[in-house]
Design a protein around this motif. Structure first.
Motif, PDB file in Angstrom:
ATOM      1  N   ALA A 219       5.277   7.465 -10.038  1.00 53.70           N
ATOM      2  CA  ALA A 219       4.664   7.971  -8.808  1.00 53.70           C
ATOM      3  C   ALA A 219       3.152   7.805  -8.839  1.00 53.70           C
ATOM      4  O   ALA A 219       2.520   7.445  -7.832  1.00 53.70           O
ATOM      5  CB  ALA A 219       5.034   9.442  -8.616  1.00 53.70           C
ATOM      6  N   ILE A 220       2.551   8.044 -10.007  1.00 55.28           N
ATOM      7  CA  ILE A 220       1.102   7.872 -10.145  1.00 55.28           C
ATOM      8  C   ILE A 220       0.710   6.408  -9.975  1.00 55.28           C
ATOM      9  O   ILE A 220      -0.273   6.080  -9.293  1.00 55.28           O
ATOM     10  CB  ILE A 220       0.641   8.399 -11.515  1.00 55.28           C
ATOM     11  N   VAL A 221       1.479   5.499 -10.578  1.00 60.70           N
ATOM     12  CA  VAL A 221       1.198   4.067 -10.454  1.00 60.70           C
ATOM     13  C   VAL A 221       1.280   3.633  -8.997  1.00 60.70           C
ATOM     14  O   VAL A 221       0.408   2.920  -8.491  1.00 60.70           O
ATOM     15  CB  VAL A 221       2.176   3.240 -11.316  1.00 60.70           C
ATOM     16  N   SER A 222       2.338   4.071  -8.311  1.00 61.60           N
ATOM     17  CA  SER A 222       2.515   3.703  -6.904  1.00 61.60           C
ATOM     18  C   SER A 222       1.374   4.230  -6.040  1.00 61.60           C
ATOM     19  O   SER A 222       0.854   3.528  -5.167  1.00 61.60           O
ATOM     20  CB  SER A 222       3.852   4.238  -6.399  1.00 61.60           C
ATOM     21  N   ALA A 223       0.964   5.485  -6.287  1.00 62.51           N
ATOM     22  CA  ALA A 223      -0.136   6.073  -5.514  1.00 62.51           C
ATOM     23  C   ALA A 223      -1.442   5.340  -5.789  1.00 62.51           C
ATOM     24  O   ALA A 223      -2.236   5.082  -4.866  1.00 62.51           O
ATOM     25  CB  ALA A 223      -0.270   7.551  -5.863  1.00 62.51           C
ATOM     26  N   TYR A 224      -1.688   4.986  -7.051  1.00 61.45           N
ATOM     27  CA  TYR A 224      -2.903   4.261  -7.412  1.00 61.45           C
ATOM     28  C   TYR A 224      -2.941   2.884  -6.751  1.00 61.45           C
ATOM     29  O   TYR A 224      -3.971   2.473  -6.199  1.00 61.45           O
ATOM     30  CB  TYR A 224      -2.987   4.109  -8.926  1.00 61.45           C
TER      31      TYR A 224
ATOM     32  N   THR B   3      -3.781   3.136  -2.987  1.00 65.10           N
ATOM     33  CA  THR B   3      -5.046   3.743  -2.547  1.00 65.10           C
ATOM     34  C   THR B   3      -6.288   3.127  -3.190  1.00 65.10           C
ATOM     35  O   THR B   3      -7.217   2.729  -2.490  1.00 65.10           O
ATOM     36  CB  THR B   3      -5.032   5.250  -2.844  1.00 65.10           C
ATOM     37  N   MET B   4      -6.317   3.022  -4.513  1.00 67.98           N
ATOM     38  CA  MET B   4      -7.541   2.639  -5.202  1.00 67.98           C
ATOM     39  C   MET B   4      -7.511   1.246  -5.819  1.00 67.98           C
ATOM     40  O   MET B   4      -8.563   0.643  -6.039  1.00 67.98           O
ATOM     41  CB  MET B   4      -7.833   3.659  -6.313  1.00 67.98           C
ATOM     42  N   ALA B   5      -6.329   0.716  -6.095  1.00 70.84           N
ATOM     43  CA  ALA B   5      -6.228  -0.562  -6.815  1.00 70.84           C
ATOM     44  C   ALA B   5      -6.664  -1.735  -5.944  1.00 70.84           C
ATOM     45  O   ALA B   5      -6.546  -1.704  -4.716  1.00 70.84           O
ATOM     46  CB  ALA B   5      -4.799  -0.775  -7.302  1.00 70.84           C
TER      47      ALA B   5
END
Length: 225
Positions: free
Chosen positions: A96-101, A104-106
């Motif tokens: 979930a953290i990877v997907s959110a990153y 949004t920020m990647a």
């Protein structure tokens, strides 16, 4: 509620270490494997085929078990609920953290998701012409709001029975390039006829799934997926 603060901090530290070691980004293998390799520590007992004892996996598992033991013994109550929540965090949140990153920020290649299990490749040799006809499909998704240009290099599996090139033959025709539009999700298809007259051994045909590849962007960043 807290019975032994020093055990709690020890548990949290070990939990954070195990979490970091198993974090599934930016490459196909967990982040901890890259740390092991950089430190000169072999993640596997047999590095040629990446098999045998998985030292990295054993280390992260030991850190996780110890962390849960320390956390459980540091509390006066709610041990079961806290341990259940900790295990849930360890299992559920990394992806979930990877997907959110990525959403949004990647930027660049770090914003690209590769559905490896849905990739496929088929190849067939023409013995008379000494050519190999290769078809390839790779599903990619650009999760960022900016266009991403990537090059694709195909990598052989280290678990091959024989050292005979198959999918890496695509690289002989030059590294493949693809442009991913913002938020684009698509399956890209490659078709190439490759000269194999210089090969002593080759397969007459076959197919494969779960293909290894390296993605690179225009800034020189790369990911092994």
């Amino acid at each position: 509620m807290i019975k032994h603060p020093y055990l709690l901090w020890a548990g949290i530290s070990l939990f954070s270490l195990a979490y970091l070691l198993q974090f599934p980004f930016p490459h196909r293998t967990p982040f901890g494997e890259a740390i092991f390799r950089n430190l000169g520590i072999p993640p596997y007992s047999n590095m040629d085929t990446e098999s045998g004892l998985h030292f990295f996996g054993l280390a992260s598992l030991a850190a996780l078990i110890l962390s849960l033991f320390f956390i459980g013994h540091s509390l006066k109550k709610w041990q079961g609920k806290i341990l259940f929540a900790s295990i849930s965090i360890f299992i559920i949140t990394p992806s979930a953290i990877v997907s959110a990153y990525q959403s949004t920020m990647a930027a660049g290649v770090y914003a690209v998701d590769y559905d490896r299990e849905k990739s496929s490749c088929s190849y067939e040799a023409d013995e008379e012409k000494k050519e190999m006809y290769i078809q390839f499909s790779i599903p990619l998704e650009n999760k960022s709001s900016e266009e991403v240009n990537v090059t694709v290099e195909f990598i052989e599996s280290i678990h091959r029975v024989e050292d005979v090139p198959t999918i890496s033959l695509l690289n002989k025709e030059g590294i493949q390039e693809e442009t991913l539009l913002p938020k684009e999700k698509d399956t890209f298809h490659f078709e190439e006829t490759v000269d194999i007259s210089d090969l002593e051994k080759y397969y007459y045909g076959g197919q494969a799934n779960g293909i290894n590849l390296i993605l690179r962007d225009s800034n020189g960043n790369e990911r092994s997926l």
